[in-house]
Design an enzyme around this catalytic site. Structure first.
Site, PDB file in Angstrom:
ATOM      1  N   GLU A  88     -14.161 -25.107 -17.825  1.00  0.00           N
ATOM      2  CA  GLU A  88     -15.484 -24.512 -18.924  1.00  0.00           C
ATOM      3  C   GLU A  88     -16.728 -25.561 -18.039  1.00  0.00           C
ATOM      4  OE1 GLU A  88     -15.465 -27.975 -22.228  1.00  0.00           O
ATOM      5  OE2 GLU A  88     -14.436 -29.289 -21.078  1.00  0.00           O
ATOM      6  N   ASP A 125      -3.145  -3.238   5.709  1.00  0.00           N
ATOM      7  CA  ASP A 125      -3.568  -3.948   6.704  1.00  0.00           C
ATOM      8  C   ASP A 125      -4.312  -2.761   8.092  1.00  0.00           C
ATOM      9  OD1 ASP A 125      -3.062  -6.917   4.933  1.00  0.00           O
ATOM     10  OD2 ASP A 125      -1.835  -7.130   5.644  1.00  0.00           O
ATOM     11  N   GLY A 130       0.949  -1.231  -0.109  1.00  0.00           N
ATOM     12  CA  GLY A 130       0.269  -0.102   0.296  1.00  0.00           C
ATOM     13  C   GLY A 130       0.549   0.838  -0.198  1.00  0.00           C
ATOM     14  N   GLY A 178      -4.475 -16.009  13.406  1.00  0.00           N
ATOM     15  CA  GLY A 178      -4.462 -14.283  13.127  1.00  0.00           C
ATOM     16  C   GLY A 178      -3.629 -13.316  13.078  1.00  0.00           C
ATOM     17  N   LYS A 223       5.773 -17.316   0.542  1.00  0.00           N
ATOM     18  CA  LYS A 223       4.504 -18.732   0.176  1.00  0.00           C
ATOM     19  C   LYS A 223       4.062 -19.344  -1.086  1.00  0.00           C
ATOM     20  CE  LYS A 223       0.680 -18.010  -0.443  1.00  0.00           C
ATOM     21  NZ  LYS A 223      -0.312 -17.025   0.092  1.00  0.00           N
ATOM     22  N   GLU A 281      -2.818 -22.822   4.885  1.00  0.00           N
ATOM     23  CA  GLU A 281      -1.744 -23.057   3.190  1.00  0.00           C
ATOM     24  C   GLU A 281       0.119 -23.954   3.505  1.00  0.00           C
ATOM     25  OE1 GLU A 281      -1.610 -18.231   2.147  1.00  0.00           O
ATOM     26  OE2 GLU A 281      -2.985 -18.751   0.966  1.00  0.00           O
ATOM     27  N   THR A 286       4.825  -6.776   3.986  1.00  0.00           N
ATOM     28  CA  THR A 286       4.588  -8.204   4.540  1.00  0.00           C
ATOM     29  C   THR A 286       4.822  -9.415   2.671  1.00  0.00           C
ATOM     30  OG1 THR A 286       3.187  -7.512   6.683  1.00  0.00           O
ATOM     31  CG2 THR A 286       2.627  -9.853   5.426  1.00  0.00           C
ATOM     32  N   CYS A 287       3.190  -8.940   2.028  1.00  0.00           N
ATOM     33  CA  CYS A 287       3.211  -9.297   0.266  1.00  0.00           C
ATOM     34  C   CYS A 287       4.931  -9.831   0.109  1.00  0.00           C
ATOM     35  CB  CYS A 287       2.865  -8.805  -0.390  1.00  0.00           C
ATOM     36  SG  CYS A 287       2.281 -10.235  -1.975  1.00  0.00           S
ATOM     37  N   GLY A 340      -7.423 -22.226  11.674  1.00  0.00           N
ATOM     38  CA  GLY A 340      -7.980 -22.609  10.248  1.00  0.00           C
ATOM     39  C   GLY A 340      -8.133 -21.710   8.975  1.00  0.00           C
ATOM     40  N   HIS A 400     -12.467 -26.466 -24.782  1.00  0.00           N
ATOM     41  CA  HIS A 400     -12.463 -27.586 -24.309  1.00  0.00           C
ATOM     42  C   HIS A 400     -11.006 -28.255 -23.933  1.00  0.00           C
ATOM     43  CE1 HIS A 400     -14.254 -31.637 -23.440  1.00  0.00           C
ATOM     44  NE2 HIS A 400     -13.578 -32.517 -24.680  1.00  0.00           N
ATOM     45  N   CYS A 449       2.657 -13.204   0.719  1.00  0.00           N
ATOM     46  CA  CYS A 449       2.261 -13.950  -0.636  1.00  0.00           C
ATOM     47  C   CYS A 449       3.323 -14.655  -1.638  1.00  0.00           C
ATOM     48  CB  CYS A 449       1.478 -12.673  -1.698  1.00  0.00           C
ATOM     49  SG  CYS A 449       0.857 -11.098  -0.586  1.00  0.00           S
ATOM     50  N   TYR A 495      -6.812 -18.350   6.495  1.00  0.00           N
ATOM     51  CA  TYR A 495      -5.808 -18.615   4.781  1.00  0.00           C
ATOM     52  C   TYR A 495      -4.368 -19.623   5.663  1.00  0.00           C
ATOM     53  CZ  TYR A 495      -8.573 -15.715   2.438  1.00  0.00           C
ATOM     54  OH  TYR A 495      -9.373 -14.444   2.108  1.00  0.00           O
TER      55      TYR A 495
HETATM   56  P1  NDP Z   1      -7.514 -15.632   9.963  1.00  0.00           P
HETATM   57  O1  NDP Z   1      -8.359 -14.936  10.884  1.00  0.00           O
HETATM   58  O2  NDP Z   1      -7.973 -15.387   8.246  1.00  0.00           O
HETATM   59  O3  NDP Z   1      -7.459 -17.236  10.820  1.00  0.00           O
HETATM   60  C1  NDP Z   1      -7.329 -17.259  11.974  1.00  0.00           C
HETATM   61  C2  NDP Z   1      -7.389 -18.590  12.476  1.00  0.00           C
HETATM   62  O4  NDP Z   1      -6.763 -18.448  13.823  1.00  0.00           O
HETATM   63  C3  NDP Z   1      -8.850 -18.899  12.281  1.00  0.00           C
HETATM   64  O5  NDP Z   1      -8.934 -20.213  11.964  1.00  0.00           O
HETATM   65  C4  NDP Z   1      -9.149 -18.608  14.039  1.00  0.00           C
HETATM   66  O6  NDP Z   1     -10.597 -19.505  14.645  1.00  0.00           O
HETATM   67  C5  NDP Z   1      -7.862 -19.498  14.537  1.00  0.00           C
HETATM   68  N1  NDP Z   1      -7.321 -18.813  16.326  1.00  0.00           N
HETATM   69  C6  NDP Z   1      -7.977 -17.068  16.237  1.00  0.00           C
HETATM   70  N2  NDP Z   1      -7.725 -16.954  17.521  1.00  0.00           N
HETATM   71  C7  NDP Z   1      -6.504 -17.926  17.827  1.00  0.00           C
HETATM   72  C8  NDP Z   1      -6.561 -18.827  19.316  1.00  0.00           C
HETATM   73  N3  NDP Z   1      -6.338 -17.985  20.228  1.00  0.00           N
HETATM   74  N4  NDP Z   1      -6.141 -20.257  19.515  1.00  0.00           N
HETATM   75  C9  NDP Z   1      -6.543 -20.615  18.720  1.00  0.00           C
HETATM   76  N5  NDP Z   1      -7.400 -20.195  16.850  1.00  0.00           N
HETATM   77  C10 NDP Z   1      -7.471 -19.184  16.720  1.00  0.00           C
HETATM   78  O7  NDP Z   1      -6.354 -15.201   9.920  1.00  0.00           O
HETATM   79  P2  NDP Z   1      -4.538 -16.429   8.891  1.00  0.00           P
HETATM   80  O8  NDP Z   1      -2.931 -15.170  10.581  1.00  0.00           O
HETATM   81  O9  NDP Z   1      -4.999 -17.125   8.401  1.00  0.00           O
HETATM   82  O10 NDP Z   1      -4.774 -14.563   7.927  1.00  0.00           O
HETATM   83  C11 NDP Z   1      -4.651 -13.353   8.265  1.00  0.00           C
HETATM   84  C12 NDP Z   1      -5.202 -12.095   6.606  1.00  0.00           C
HETATM   85  O11 NDP Z   1      -4.270 -12.612   5.857  1.00  0.00           O
HETATM   86  C13 NDP Z   1      -6.603 -13.139   6.094  1.00  0.00           C
HETATM   87  O12 NDP Z   1      -7.396 -12.866   6.746  1.00  0.00           O
HETATM   88  C14 NDP Z   1      -5.942 -12.421   4.913  1.00  0.00           C
HETATM   89  O13 NDP Z   1      -6.990 -11.373   5.036  1.00  0.00           O
HETATM   90  C15 NDP Z   1      -4.250 -12.477   4.752  1.00  0.00           C
HETATM   91  N6  NDP Z   1      -4.027 -13.034   4.324  1.00  0.00           N
HETATM   92  C16 NDP Z   1      -4.617 -13.668   2.398  1.00  0.00           C
HETATM   93  C17 NDP Z   1      -3.661 -15.036   2.248  1.00  0.00           C
HETATM   94  C18 NDP Z   1      -4.086 -14.884   0.704  1.00  0.00           C
HETATM   95  O14 NDP Z   1      -4.459 -13.795   0.270  1.00  0.00           O
HETATM   96  N7  NDP Z   1      -3.477 -16.172   0.237  1.00  0.00           N
HETATM   97  C19 NDP Z   1      -2.926 -15.926   2.708  1.00  0.00           C
HETATM   98  C20 NDP Z   1      -2.242 -15.357   4.275  1.00  0.00           C
HETATM   99  C21 NDP Z   1      -3.517 -14.693   4.632  1.00  0.00           C
HETATM  100  P3  NDP Z   1     -12.232 -19.000  14.407  1.00  0.00           P
HETATM  101  O15 NDP Z   1     -12.096 -18.888  12.799  1.00  0.00           O
HETATM  102  O16 NDP Z   1     -12.364 -19.858  15.473  1.00  0.00           O
HETATM  103  O17 NDP Z   1     -12.288 -17.398  14.709  1.00  0.00           O
END
Ligand code: NDP
Length: 452
Positions: free
Chosen positions: A440, A302, A16, A261, A51, A181, A42-43, A175, A435, A48, A177
């Site tokens: 498709e 971000d 950005g 997160g 990764k 990944e 970061t990217c 769980g 095809h 990105c 992104y």
């Molecule tokens: P996310 O917010 O996508 O996922 C965080 C995960 O951690 C969720 O599954 C969440 O669970 C879990 N979580 C959060 N706190 C805790 C805790 N205390 N204990 C256990 N589990 C926990 O974050 P990411 O870090 O994966 O990515 C951040 C952001 O970066 C993404 O949302 C996206 O916007 C961006 N990103 C994009 C990518 C791409 O475009 N390919 C690649 C990587 C990042 P719950 O669902 O229950 O909240």
């Protein structure tokens, strides 16, 4: 002549910040950009780009296996993690150089150091004090770790990119992104990989069919994905780690990664003392023009926690430059932004999930197709792809397009135009497919599977 040293001072040299800086300078603004770590943010440095390079690397073992069905005999394939990391680091250093040139080319001044705001127009950096009419905060975010005993023993994505060796046993917590990944990356390179997610299914917020399908395919590839379970304690056990889980069991691993997160980088910048409003998650609050609660301070990317994706930060930075210096005022548009999870297999989506559409529209039609890609008829791999369209019955408009499978991000990028442009299912149907491709399938799904 301006009473300030600069028209624009940008804190943060990521996607950005660099976009806002170079476009503004191109319009004739006097711009400075400060970055405390490495240009590219970061990217480029630890997100990105590296990764995706690792994800490409992790694909090869399946390619070797699949090749057999096509007549190949592969012997002696060996993998070197240190060689991959060294090659990746070389590429990242090259890209960092390009990012610096993107700024200096149009005349931005660059600072290597941490900038702190002394007042709304004054920045302190590297022992110097400089002034600017406008300040942009583009400092991004950083990974967080769960607040549990031994949590400091966990690595995050930052460290995962620099591990000296590939761990033999890895636990990935989360769980989202990043968790999906990295589970795919570690597993693809042959590490015994466990992914733990506290909720009922990975990728909360995505379409439920996509979440289910991904989980099934990740497990087929050998990832030990466990849901409804979390880590409560981490401790050292010799050279390894022991993780105690909420279900009473424990796991041993050579490395454990928190992908739980990210948090906006807003502390220690002088923002709060200036009255720049932050939200409960410490993100900078901005209006639709990316303006903060202090009139001459803006924030993009971000650090604002709007949609945390590189292309969105680029868009926000570009809109800001066009508005302020390009005589072309435009607000960032955050509607129908496509995104991809570079899990194994890939996921890509744009627009509304079935669940979101059901909430917002009186009646929708769902088109869904699950199939074995042609390649796997000879490879023998039991991988299936899933495609899904969500359509508003009243207007026939395509509200969402979703896919799990090879090349999903490449395919959904095209479908994003359909959703963004508000095209109808009839227009999609009028399109003749290419095809034989998987893509498709998106233009040949004729009968709704679920009607409501
Ligand atoms: P996310 O917010 O996508 O996922 C965080 C995960 O951690 C969720 O599954 C969440 O669970 C879990 N979580 C959060 N706190 C805790 C805790 N205390 N204990 C256990 N589990 C926990 O974050 P990411 O870090 O994966 O990515 C951040 C952001 O970066 C993404 O949302 C996206 O916007 C961006 N990103 C994009 C990518 C791409 O475009 N390919 C690649 C990587 C990042 P719950 O669902 O229950 O909240």
């Amino acid at each position: 002549m301006s009473k300030y040293d600069y028209d624009l001072f940008i804190i943060g040299g990521g996607s950005g910040g660099v976009r806002a800086g170079r476009i503004s300078a191109g319009y004739g603004a006097k711009v400075a950009v400060a970055e405390e770590y490495r240009y590219g943010g970061t990217c480029v440095i630890r997100g990105c780009v590296p990764k995706k390079l690792l994800a490409y690397g992790a694909d090869f073992h399946e390619a070797f296996e699949d090749a057999v069905g096509f007549g190949w005999t592969i012997t002696g394939a060996e993998f070197s993690w240190p060689r991959l990391i060294a090659n990746k680091d070389r590429e990242i250093t090259r890209l960092e150089g390009i990012y610096r040139k993107l700024l200096t080319g149009p005349g931005c001044e660059i600072f290597d150091g941490r900038a702190v705001l002394a007042d709304a127009h004054t920045v302190q950096i590297n022992g110097r004090t400089v002034t600017a009419e406008t300040v942009v905060v583009a400092t991004g975010g950083a990974p967080t770790k769960p607040d549990i005993p031994g949590g400091d023993l966990l690595i995050t994505s930052n460290e995962a990119f620099q591990l000296p060796d590939l761990p033999k046993r890895v636990v990935v917590i989360g769980g989202g992104y990043i968790a999906c990944e990295f589970a795919g990356i570690f597993n693809g390179f042959g590490a015994k990989t466990v992914q733990l997610y506290r909720g009922g299914q990975v990728l909360r917020g995505f379409d439920d069919d996509i979440r289910e399908h991904l989980a099934v395919e990740m497990r087929k590839k050998g990832i030990d994905l466990r849901v409804g379970v979390d880590v409560v304690n981490v401790s050292r056990k010799g050279n390894a780690l022991e993780l105690k889980l909420t279900d009473g069991t424990s796991l041993e691993a050579d490395a454990a990664m928190a992908a739980t997160g990210r948090r906006p980088n807003t502390s220690g910048l002088g923002l709060e003392a200036l009255g720049v409003a932050l939200d409960a998650g410490a993100a900078v609050k901005v209006d639709e023009w990316s303006r903060t609660s202090v009139a001459n301070i803006y924030a993009i990317g971000d650090v604002t926690n709007r949609i945390n994706l590189t292309p969105v930060a680029l868009h926000e930075g570009h809109c800001l430059a066009d508005t302020m210096y390009g005589k072309r005022p435009r607000k960032p548009n955050h509607e129908a932004v496509a995104s991809a999870v570079f899990s194994h297999p890939n996921v890509a989506v744009v627009g509304l999930s079935e669940q979101q559409a059901r909430r917002d529209f009186a009646a929708i039609d769902i088109y869904r197709s699950s199939f074995t890609p042609l390649k796997h008829t000879l490879s023998g791999r039991r991988e299936r792809s899933l495609m899904k369209l969500v359509v508003d019955r009243a207007t026939d408009r395509v509200l969402g397009a979703h896919m799990v499978g090879a090349d999903a991000p490449e395919i959904i990028q095209g479908l994003a135009i359909v959703v963004k442009a508000g095209l109808t299912k009839a227009q999609v149907d009028a399109t003749i497919g290419i095809h034989p491709t998987s893509a498709e399938e998106f233009v040949t799904m004729r009968t709704p599977v679920v009607a409501s």
